[in-house]
Design an enzyme around this catalytic site. Sequence first.
Site, PDB file in Angstrom:
ATOM      1  N   GLU A 144       0.825  -1.209   0.000  1.00 31.83           N
ATOM      2  CA  GLU A 144       0.000   0.000   0.000  1.00 31.83           C
ATOM      3  C   GLU A 144       0.862   1.263   0.000  1.00 31.83           C
ATOM      4  OE1 GLU A 144      -2.957  -0.349  -0.718  1.00 31.83           O
ATOM      5  OE2 GLU A 144      -3.122  -2.492  -0.297  1.00 31.83           O
ATOM      6  N   HIS A 147       1.924   1.905  -3.466  1.00 32.58           N
ATOM      7  CA  HIS A 147       0.881   2.576  -4.254  1.00 32.58           C
ATOM      8  C   HIS A 147       0.992   4.087  -4.098  1.00 32.58           C
ATOM      9  CE1 HIS A 147      -1.620  -0.354  -6.213  1.00 32.58           C
ATOM     10  NE2 HIS A 147      -1.974  -0.976  -5.110  1.00 32.58           N
ATOM     11  N   GLU A 225      -0.748  -2.858  -9.965  1.00 35.93           N
ATOM     12  CA  GLU A 225      -0.661  -3.859  -8.906  1.00 35.93           C
ATOM     13  C   GLU A 225       0.667  -4.608  -8.960  1.00 35.93           C
ATOM     14  OE1 GLU A 225      -2.601  -4.438  -6.247  1.00 35.93           O
ATOM     15  OE2 GLU A 225      -3.590  -2.614  -6.944  1.00 35.93           O
TER      16      GLU A 225
END
Length: 291
Positions: A144, A147, A225
Amino acid sequence: MKRILLFIATNLAVVLVLGVVLNIVFSMLGIDRSSVGGLLVFCAVFGFGGSTISLLISKWMAKRAYSVQVIEQPRNEMEHWLMTTVARQAQQAGIGMPEVGVYDSPDMNAFATGPSRNNALVAVSTGLMYSMSRDEAEAVLAHEVSHVANGDMVTLTLIQGVVNTFVMFFARIVANIISGFFSNNEEEEGGGMGGLAYFAIVMVLELAFGVLASIIVMWFSRQREYRADEGGARLAGKEKMIAALERLRRGPEVELEGSLAAFGINGKRHSELFMSHPPLEKRIQSLREQR
């Protein structure tokens, strides 16, 4: 019900704001609303405006939609571990410290959202924290944080804005052609095609073009991803990242709602063309093949 009402209220507010912005743009630039240029401006304002506003309020929406409890001062050992882990990873990734939160859900999932690399939120479910080992949870947090570091929220907003603009634009261009064709035929017979029929054609075309455009958006999402998995492997370790994905693969299918679906660690397993996440098997294989 709470999430549905929040979604409806937010979208109504966005439409009202964009309507005001559109009037200002047309007045300042003196654009003819009925021209092709005017139509393109209309579609761009709503296409980019909607996705941009969604990005700007993404943290606020996520906190309320999932009742995220942001950790201000750690109250227990788990919260202390979450804060120190994210702080260390954020420093390694070269971004500002994100807000860290926990939301109550039995699903093993987590997400990152926010308008910029230095103004983000990383949230994890209670199901993930109580079902995964610390090494696996560390890898999920690293995914995360990656990201955020990759600027994925902004990138997807820009892509979605472009897609929204052209879906709206071409739907109206084609609808004009279709309605013009039928209107000419009906006028010869003493009839006419009303605005309601034109609106219905636009809605059908937007739906059809939107489905096709979502294939493009989802392709970009799947590439992000893979990049976030690679970033997670760098921050937490390759074996930890693989172990976390293996743990998710053995668990049930889960998916976050709305725009957050693209920023979670886990996603539903359906037709790959419409998946925001690659199949977990492919993600694991991709990491194993990396040196």
